[in-house]
Write a protein that holds these residues in place. Structure first.
Motif, PDB file in Angstrom:
ATOM      1  N   ALA A   1     -53.752 -27.867  -8.128  1.00 39.32           N
ATOM      2  CA  ALA A   1     -52.882 -29.039  -8.201  1.00 39.32           C
ATOM      3  C   ALA A   1     -53.714 -30.244  -7.785  1.00 39.32           C
ATOM      4  CB  ALA A   1     -51.681 -28.875  -7.275  1.00 39.32           C
ATOM      5  N   ILE A   2     -53.947 -31.165  -8.717  1.00 40.66           N
ATOM      6  CA  ILE A   2     -54.791 -32.336  -8.444  1.00 40.66           C
ATOM      7  C   ILE A   2     -54.056 -33.586  -8.913  1.00 40.66           C
ATOM      8  CG2 ILE A   2     -56.992 -33.476  -8.901  1.00 40.66           C
ATOM      9  CD1 ILE A   2     -58.268 -30.779  -9.281  1.00 40.66           C
ATOM     10  N   HIS A   3     -53.733 -34.455  -7.973  1.00 38.85           N
ATOM     11  CA  HIS A   3     -53.014 -35.685  -8.300  1.00 38.85           C
ATOM     12  C   HIS A   3     -53.852 -36.900  -7.936  1.00 38.85           C
ATOM     13  CE1 HIS A   3     -50.339 -39.116  -7.258  1.00 38.85           C
ATOM     14  NE2 HIS A   3     -49.838 -38.810  -8.440  1.00 38.85           N
ATOM     15  N   PRO A   4     -54.223 -37.733  -8.903  1.00 42.92           N
ATOM     16  CA  PRO A   4     -54.932 -38.981  -8.590  1.00 42.92           C
ATOM     17  C   PRO A   4     -53.945 -40.002  -8.015  1.00 42.92           C
ATOM     18  CG  PRO A   4     -55.186 -38.324 -10.915  1.00 42.92           C
ATOM     19  CD  PRO A   4     -54.054 -37.551 -10.357  1.00 42.92           C
ATOM     20  N   ALA A   5     -54.233 -40.484  -6.823  1.00 40.58           N
ATOM     21  CA  ALA A   5     -53.318 -41.417  -6.156  1.00 40.58           C
ATOM     22  C   ALA A   5     -53.565 -42.834  -6.665  1.00 40.58           C
ATOM     23  CB  ALA A   5     -53.488 -41.354  -4.646  1.00 40.58           C
ATOM     24  N   MET A   6     -53.169 -43.072  -7.890  1.00 39.53           N
ATOM     25  CA  MET A   6     -53.276 -44.397  -8.478  1.00 39.53           C
ATOM     26  C   MET A   6     -52.204 -44.542  -9.543  1.00 39.53           C
ATOM     27  SD  MET A   6     -56.599 -44.240 -11.014  1.00 39.53           S
ATOM     28  CE  MET A   6     -55.987 -45.415 -12.230  1.00 39.53           C
ATOM     29  N   SER A   7     -51.943 -45.758  -9.950  1.00 40.16           N
ATOM     30  CA  SER A   7     -50.957 -46.051 -10.976  1.00 40.16           C
ATOM     31  C   SER A   7     -51.690 -46.267 -12.295  1.00 40.16           C
ATOM     32  CB  SER A   7     -50.163 -47.301 -10.584  1.00 40.16           C
ATOM     33  OG  SER A   7     -49.064 -47.479 -11.430  1.00 40.16           O
ATOM     34  N   PHE A   8     -51.320 -45.503 -13.298  1.00 35.60           N
ATOM     35  CA  PHE A   8     -52.053 -45.492 -14.565  1.00 35.60           C
ATOM     36  C   PHE A   8     -51.433 -46.436 -15.594  1.00 35.60           C
ATOM     37  CE2 PHE A   8     -53.555 -41.700 -12.594  1.00 35.60           C
ATOM     38  CZ  PHE A   8     -54.776 -41.389 -13.181  1.00 35.60           C
ATOM     39  N   THR A   9     -52.287 -47.040 -16.389  1.00 34.50           N
ATOM     40  CA  THR A   9     -51.848 -47.856 -17.517  1.00 34.50           C
ATOM     41  C   THR A   9     -51.916 -47.091 -18.834  1.00 34.50           C
ATOM     42  OG1 THR A   9     -54.051 -48.717 -18.031  1.00 34.50           O
ATOM     43  CG2 THR A   9     -52.772 -49.894 -16.351  1.00 34.50           C
ATOM     44  N   GLY A  10     -52.676 -45.987 -18.851  1.00 38.06           N
ATOM     45  CA  GLY A  10     -52.888 -45.264 -20.088  1.00 38.06           C
ATOM     46  C   GLY A  10     -53.918 -45.912 -20.986  1.00 38.06           C
ATOM     47  N   THR A  11     -54.748 -46.787 -20.412  1.00 40.40           N
ATOM     48  CA  THR A  11     -55.808 -47.457 -21.172  1.00 40.40           C
ATOM     49  C   THR A  11     -57.151 -47.206 -20.501  1.00 40.40           C
ATOM     50  OG1 THR A  11     -55.753 -49.546 -19.938  1.00 40.40           O
ATOM     51  CG2 THR A  11     -54.148 -49.274 -21.727  1.00 40.40           C
TER      52      THR A  11
ATOM     53  N   SER B   1     -60.235 -44.209  -6.214  1.00 41.82           N
ATOM     54  CA  SER B   1     -59.021 -43.456  -5.905  1.00 41.82           C
ATOM     55  C   SER B   1     -59.302 -42.156  -5.174  1.00 41.82           C
ATOM     56  CB  SER B   1     -58.262 -43.141  -7.199  1.00 41.82           C
ATOM     57  OG  SER B   1     -57.890 -44.314  -7.868  1.00 41.82           O
ATOM     58  N   TYR B   2     -58.303 -41.762  -4.401  1.00 37.63           N
ATOM     59  CA  TYR B   2     -58.307 -40.434  -3.795  1.00 37.63           C
ATOM     60  C   TYR B   2     -57.535 -39.481  -4.703  1.00 37.63           C
ATOM     61  CZ  TYR B   2     -60.211 -42.137   0.614  1.00 37.63           C
ATOM     62  OH  TYR B   2     -61.031 -42.671   1.573  1.00 37.63           O
TER      63      TYR B   2
ATOM     64  N   ILE C   1     -63.528 -25.599  -6.301  1.00 36.05           N
ATOM     65  CA  ILE C   1     -63.451 -25.939  -7.724  1.00 36.05           C
ATOM     66  C   ILE C   1     -62.628 -27.207  -7.900  1.00 36.05           C
ATOM     67  CG2 ILE C   1     -62.644 -25.200 -10.002  1.00 36.05           C
ATOM     68  CD1 ILE C   1     -63.112 -22.309  -9.129  1.00 36.05           C
ATOM     69  N   GLY C   2     -61.487 -27.273  -7.218  1.00 37.69           N
ATOM     70  CA  GLY C   2     -60.657 -28.464  -7.298  1.00 37.69           C
ATOM     71  C   GLY C   2     -61.355 -29.691  -6.763  1.00 37.69           C
ATOM     72  N   GLN C   3     -62.049 -29.539  -5.653  1.00 38.23           N
ATOM     73  CA  GLN C   3     -62.782 -30.677  -5.081  1.00 38.23           C
ATOM     74  C   GLN C   3     -63.875 -31.157  -6.033  1.00 38.23           C
ATOM     75  OE1 GLN C   3     -63.484 -28.340  -1.382  1.00 38.23           O
ATOM     76  NE2 GLN C   3     -62.890 -30.204  -0.303  1.00 38.23           N
ATOM     77  N   ALA C   4     -64.584 -30.215  -6.628  1.00 32.24           N
ATOM     78  CA  ALA C   4     -65.661 -30.582  -7.551  1.00 32.24           C
ATOM     79  C   ALA C   4     -65.119 -31.305  -8.775  1.00 32.24           C
ATOM     80  CB  ALA C   4     -66.433 -29.331  -7.972  1.00 32.24           C
ATOM     81  N   LEU C   5     -63.976 -30.854  -9.302  1.00 33.72           N
ATOM     82  CA  LEU C   5     -63.397 -31.523 -10.462  1.00 33.72           C
ATOM     83  C   LEU C   5     -62.943 -32.934 -10.108  1.00 33.72           C
ATOM     84  CD1 LEU C   5     -61.356 -28.579 -12.019  1.00 33.72           C
ATOM     85  CD2 LEU C   5     -63.330 -29.726 -13.039  1.00 33.72           C
ATOM     86  N   ALA C   6     -62.379 -33.110  -8.918  1.00 32.36           N
ATOM     87  CA  ALA C   6     -61.982 -34.454  -8.493  1.00 32.36           C
ATOM     88  C   ALA C   6     -63.183 -35.385  -8.440  1.00 32.36           C
ATOM     89  CB  ALA C   6     -61.298 -34.390  -7.129  1.00 32.36           C
ATOM     90  N   VAL C   7     -64.283 -34.901  -7.910  1.00 29.81           N
ATOM     91  CA  VAL C   7     -65.504 -35.710  -7.834  1.00 29.81           C
ATOM     92  C   VAL C   7     -66.013 -36.029  -9.239  1.00 29.81           C
ATOM     93  CG1 VAL C   7     -67.927 -35.686  -7.128  1.00 29.81           C
ATOM     94  CG2 VAL C   7     -66.162 -34.883  -5.549  1.00 29.81           C
TER      95      VAL C   7
END
Length: 253
Positions: free
Chosen positions: A121-131, A141-142, A154-160
């Motif tokens: 479960a990986i959630h980017p803590a930002m608000s997306f515009t889709g652009t 972002s975190y 694996i999850g940490q590496a994908l976030a990076v």
């Protein structure tokens, strides 16, 4: 599948504001995007703009072709989607299954895990515009990462690789994390919309440009009182945009 060592064939379920952006970020890190699902014309257009030449496939086709599946759909559809794909024996052993919901940890992926998949479960803590604007913002972002201990790296590496800073959130803390994200996003959006309406109402042009410096400095000051580390609110400049806190998609896919 991707023949390069350490690189994955990535499939994306959902072409809302989040899925194509994360796919583009992983493509930039050297992974191969093998397909994306999209239903509405708006989501198809978005997928083609952000991920040109990536085939638009059905959901089962995306899963069947992928080593890493990103599920970027609204919260209300997530559990049913995962269960449905398990019922049709579509999940594959050893496959990485990643959802982007703030609210849920990995328990919602239990049907895929029972089939041998690796849940993240990986959630980017930002608000997306889709652009494409979002790609640069990922770097500031975190990413909330929840995963079973053995596969947490694996999850940490994908976030990076997607450009963010991984932040480990326990399964039991996921609801509180999601509430914090929702409060922050809803409050800031409401204040901005109210303030810009008032300025527009007195005949001022470009109220967003007028309020931008004030809002950024006010937010930096408020955050600085609770977290004195480096603050960078460059992504706060498009203050007129109305963003949904849970990313996914306003195209409802």
């Amino acid at each position: 599948m991707n023949d390069k060592p350490g690189r994955l064939g990535v499939g994306i379920i959902g072409a809302g504001h989040v899925g194509p952006i994360l796919g583009a970020a992983l493509a930039g890190a050297g992974h191969a995007i093998v397909g994306i699902s999209a239903i509405s014309q708006a989501s198809r257009d978005r997928a083609e703009a952000i991920l040109p030449l990536v085939p638009i496939l059905t959901v089962p086709e995306v899963v069947e072709r992928s080593e890493l599946v990103i599920i970027a759909v609204p919260d209300a559809h997530l559990a049913r989607l995962v269960q449905g794909l398990a019922a049709t024996n579509t999940w594959q052993p050893g496959q990485i299954v990643l959802h982007t919901s703030a609210r849920f940890g990995t328990a919602v992926l239990a049907p895929a895990q029972a089939a041998g998949a690796i849940p993240l479960a990986i959630h980017p803590a930002m608000s997306f515009t889709g652009t494409s604007l979002d790609l640069a913002r990922l770097a500031d972002s975190y990413f909330a990462v929840t995963a079973p201990g053995p596969v947490l790296p694996i999850g940490q590496a994908l976030a990076v690789e997607m450009g963010g800073e991984p932040l480990i959130i326990a399964e039991a803390d996921r609801a509180s994390y999601a509430e914090a994200i929702q409060i922050a996003t809803a409050f800031s959006t409401s204040i901005v919309e109210q303030a810009t309406r008032l300025l527009a109402g007195i005949g001022l042009e470009h109220p967003g440009a007028i309020l931008g410096p004030l809002l950024r400095s006010a937010m930096e000051n408020a955050l600085g009182r609770t977290s004195p580390e480096r603050l960078d609110l460059a992504g706060f400049d498009e203050i007129e945009q109305r963003q949904h806190p849970f990313d996914d998609d306003r195209s409802r896919e």
